[in-house]
Design a protein around this motif. Structure first.
Motif, PDB file in Angstrom:
ATOM      1  N   LEU A 149       0.823  -1.211   0.000  1.00 28.75           N
ATOM      2  CA  LEU A 149       0.000   0.000   0.000  1.00 28.75           C
ATOM      3  C   LEU A 149       0.858   1.262   0.000  1.00 28.75           C
ATOM      4  CD1 LEU A 149      -2.900  -0.961   2.419  1.00 28.75           C
ATOM      5  CD2 LEU A 149      -3.068  -0.457  -0.023  1.00 28.75           C
ATOM      6  N   GLY A 150       1.927   1.243   0.762  1.00 33.01           N
ATOM      7  CA  GLY A 150       2.838   2.391   0.777  1.00 33.01           C
ATOM      8  C   GLY A 150       3.462   2.637  -0.581  1.00 33.01           C
ATOM      9  N   ARG A 151       3.891   1.562  -1.224  1.00 27.91           N
ATOM     10  CA  ARG A 151       4.498   1.674  -2.544  1.00 27.91           C
ATOM     11  C   ARG A 151       3.479   2.194  -3.567  1.00 27.91           C
ATOM     12  NH1 ARG A 151       6.889  -2.683  -2.222  1.00 27.91           N
ATOM     13  NH2 ARG A 151       5.304  -4.081  -3.040  1.00 27.91           N
ATOM     14  N   ILE A 152       2.261   1.699  -3.509  1.00 28.41           N
ATOM     15  CA  ILE A 152       1.201   2.146  -4.417  1.00 28.41           C
ATOM     16  C   ILE A 152       0.883   3.620  -4.179  1.00 28.41           C
ATOM     17  CG2 ILE A 152      -1.270   1.892  -4.930  1.00 28.41           C
ATOM     18  CD1 ILE A 152      -0.819  -1.174  -4.347  1.00 28.41           C
ATOM     19  N   ALA A 153       0.795   4.026  -2.928  1.00 28.18           N
ATOM     20  CA  ALA A 153       0.481   5.418  -2.615  1.00 28.18           C
ATOM     21  C   ALA A 153       1.587   6.360  -3.099  1.00 28.18           C
ATOM     22  CB  ALA A 153       0.275   5.583  -1.109  1.00 28.18           C
ATOM     23  N   ARG A 154       2.845   5.960  -2.916  1.00 26.24           N
ATOM     24  CA  ARG A 154       3.956   6.801  -3.389  1.00 26.24           C
ATOM     25  C   ARG A 154       3.933   6.918  -4.908  1.00 26.24           C
ATOM     26  NH1 ARG A 154       6.290   4.106   0.839  1.00 26.24           N
ATOM     27  NH2 ARG A 154       7.172   2.482  -0.499  1.00 26.24           N
ATOM     28  N   ARG A 155       3.672   5.807  -5.600  1.00 30.01           N
ATOM     29  CA  ARG A 155       3.612   5.833  -7.064  1.00 30.01           C
ATOM     30  C   ARG A 155       2.460   6.716  -7.536  1.00 30.01           C
ATOM     31  NH1 ARG A 155       3.134   0.205  -9.300  1.00 30.01           N
ATOM     32  NH2 ARG A 155       5.194   0.058  -8.393  1.00 30.01           N
ATOM     33  N   TYR A 156       1.317   6.607  -6.875  1.00 27.04           N
ATOM     34  CA  TYR A 156       0.158   7.423  -7.237  1.00 27.04           C
ATOM     35  C   TYR A 156       0.471   8.903  -7.044  1.00 27.04           C
ATOM     36  CZ  TYR A 156      -4.454   9.543  -7.092  1.00 27.04           C
ATOM     37  OH  TYR A 156      -5.522  10.360  -7.322  1.00 27.04           O
ATOM     38  N   ALA A 157       1.073   9.241  -5.905  1.00 23.86           N
ATOM     39  CA  ALA A 157       1.403  10.641  -5.628  1.00 23.86           C
ATOM     40  C   ALA A 157       2.393  11.178  -6.658  1.00 23.86           C
ATOM     41  CB  ALA A 157       1.972  10.775  -4.219  1.00 23.86           C
ATOM     42  N   LYS A 158       3.346  10.358  -7.036  1.00 26.37           N
ATOM     43  CA  LYS A 158       4.341  10.770  -8.031  1.00 26.37           C
ATOM     44  C   LYS A 158       3.672  11.024  -9.376  1.00 26.37           C
ATOM     45  CE  LYS A 158       8.683   9.224 -10.063  1.00 26.37           C
ATOM     46  NZ  LYS A 158       9.661   8.138 -10.113  1.00 26.37           N
ATOM     47  N   GLU A 159       2.812  10.117  -9.809  1.00 29.06           N
ATOM     48  CA  GLU A 159       2.105  10.273 -11.081  1.00 29.06           C
ATOM     49  C   GLU A 159       1.141  11.453 -11.036  1.00 29.06           C
ATOM     50  OE1 GLU A 159       2.666   8.709 -13.959  1.00 29.06           O
ATOM     51  OE2 GLU A 159       4.340   7.721 -12.928  1.00 29.06           O
ATOM     52  N   ARG A 160       0.498  11.639  -9.917  1.00 33.40           N
ATOM     53  CA  ARG A 160      -0.431  12.762  -9.751  1.00 33.40           C
ATOM     54  C   ARG A 160       0.312  14.080  -9.850  1.00 33.40           C
ATOM     55  NH1 ARG A 160      -5.804  13.730 -10.049  1.00 33.40           N
ATOM     56  NH2 ARG A 160      -6.475  15.079  -8.401  1.00 33.40           N
ATOM     57  N   GLY A 161       1.526  14.120  -9.308  1.00 29.43           N
ATOM     58  CA  GLY A 161       2.352  15.320  -9.406  1.00 29.43           C
ATOM     59  C   GLY A 161       2.748  15.618 -10.829  1.00 29.43           C
ATOM     60  N   LYS A 162       3.023  14.602 -11.608  1.00 32.60           N
ATOM     61  CA  LYS A 162       3.359  14.798 -13.023  1.00 32.60           C
ATOM     62  C   LYS A 162       2.178  15.360 -13.787  1.00 32.60           C
ATOM     63  CE  LYS A 162       6.797  11.139 -13.519  1.00 32.60           C
ATOM     64  NZ  LYS A 162       7.089   9.853 -14.165  1.00 32.60           N
ATOM     65  N   GLU A 163       0.983  14.856 -13.506  1.00 35.20           N
ATOM     66  CA  GLU A 163      -0.216  15.348 -14.178  1.00 35.20           C
ATOM     67  C   GLU A 163      -0.445  16.829 -13.896  1.00 35.20           C
ATOM     68  OE1 GLU A 163      -3.558  12.985 -13.091  1.00 35.20           O
ATOM     69  OE2 GLU A 163      -2.727  11.154 -13.937  1.00 35.20           O
ATOM     70  N   SER A 164      -0.232  17.224 -12.668  1.00 35.93           N
ATOM     71  CA  SER A 164      -0.437  18.620 -12.277  1.00 35.93           C
ATOM     72  C   SER A 164       0.556  19.528 -12.975  1.00 35.93           C
ATOM     73  CB  SER A 164      -0.288  18.775 -10.760  1.00 35.93           C
ATOM     74  OG  SER A 164      -1.295  18.064 -10.097  1.00 35.93           O
ATOM     75  N   SER A 165       1.792  19.094 -13.097  1.00 36.02           N
ATOM     76  CA  SER A 165       2.801  19.940 -13.737  1.00 36.02           C
ATOM     77  C   SER A 165       2.588  19.997 -15.237  1.00 36.02           C
ATOM     78  CB  SER A 165       4.210  19.450 -13.409  1.00 36.02           C
ATOM     79  OG  SER A 165       4.425  18.164 -13.951  1.00 36.02           O
ATOM     80  N   ASP A 166       1.981  18.981 -15.824  1.00 43.59           N
ATOM     81  CA  ASP A 166       1.694  18.982 -17.269  1.00 43.59           C
ATOM     82  C   ASP A 166       0.591  19.966 -17.619  1.00 43.59           C
ATOM     83  OD1 ASP A 166       3.612  17.064 -17.653  1.00 43.59           O
ATOM     84  OD2 ASP A 166       2.185  15.377 -17.789  1.00 43.59           O
ATOM     85  N   ARG A 167      -0.274  20.259 -16.684  1.00 44.10           N
ATOM     86  CA  ARG A 167      -1.418  21.151 -16.945  1.00 44.10           C
ATOM     87  C   ARG A 167      -1.040  22.623 -16.930  1.00 44.10           C
ATOM     88  NH1 ARG A 167      -5.665  18.199 -12.965  1.00 44.10           N
ATOM     89  NH2 ARG A 167      -5.690  16.224 -14.081  1.00 44.10           N
ATOM     90  N   THR A 168       0.060  22.951 -16.303  1.00 44.97           N
ATOM     91  CA  THR A 168       0.403  24.382 -16.185  1.00 44.97           C
ATOM     92  C   THR A 168       1.247  24.860 -17.311  1.00 44.97           C
ATOM     93  OG1 THR A 168       2.307  23.829 -14.792  1.00 44.97           O
ATOM     94  CG2 THR A 168       0.258  24.446 -13.695  1.00 44.97           C
TER      95      THR A 168
END
Length: 66
Positions: free
Chosen positions: A47-66
């Protein structure tokens, strides 16, 4: 030796902070004898590994939008 409640609490705490050598050793000893806690430890780590991967991918999505 620690009981299951103590062991699972330490495993969960390990997601938030670095455990001491003594704490890690106590978990290892407990997990040698307890299959339920051994499974819980695997699940917590997954679960920790999945959450870290999700947060990392979510951060990439946010930076792509700006």
């Amino acid at each position: 030796m620690m009981n299951c409640e103590q062991a699972t609490r330490l495993m969960s705490d390990g997601c938030e902070r670095d455990l001491t050598i003594r704490e890690r050793a106590a978990i290892k000893m407990h997990n040698l004898l307890c299959v339920g806690c051994r499974n819980f430890n695997v699940q917590v780590n997954d679960l920790g590994r999945i959450a870290r991967r999700y947060a990392k991918e979510r951060g990439k999505e946010s930076s792509d939008r700006t």
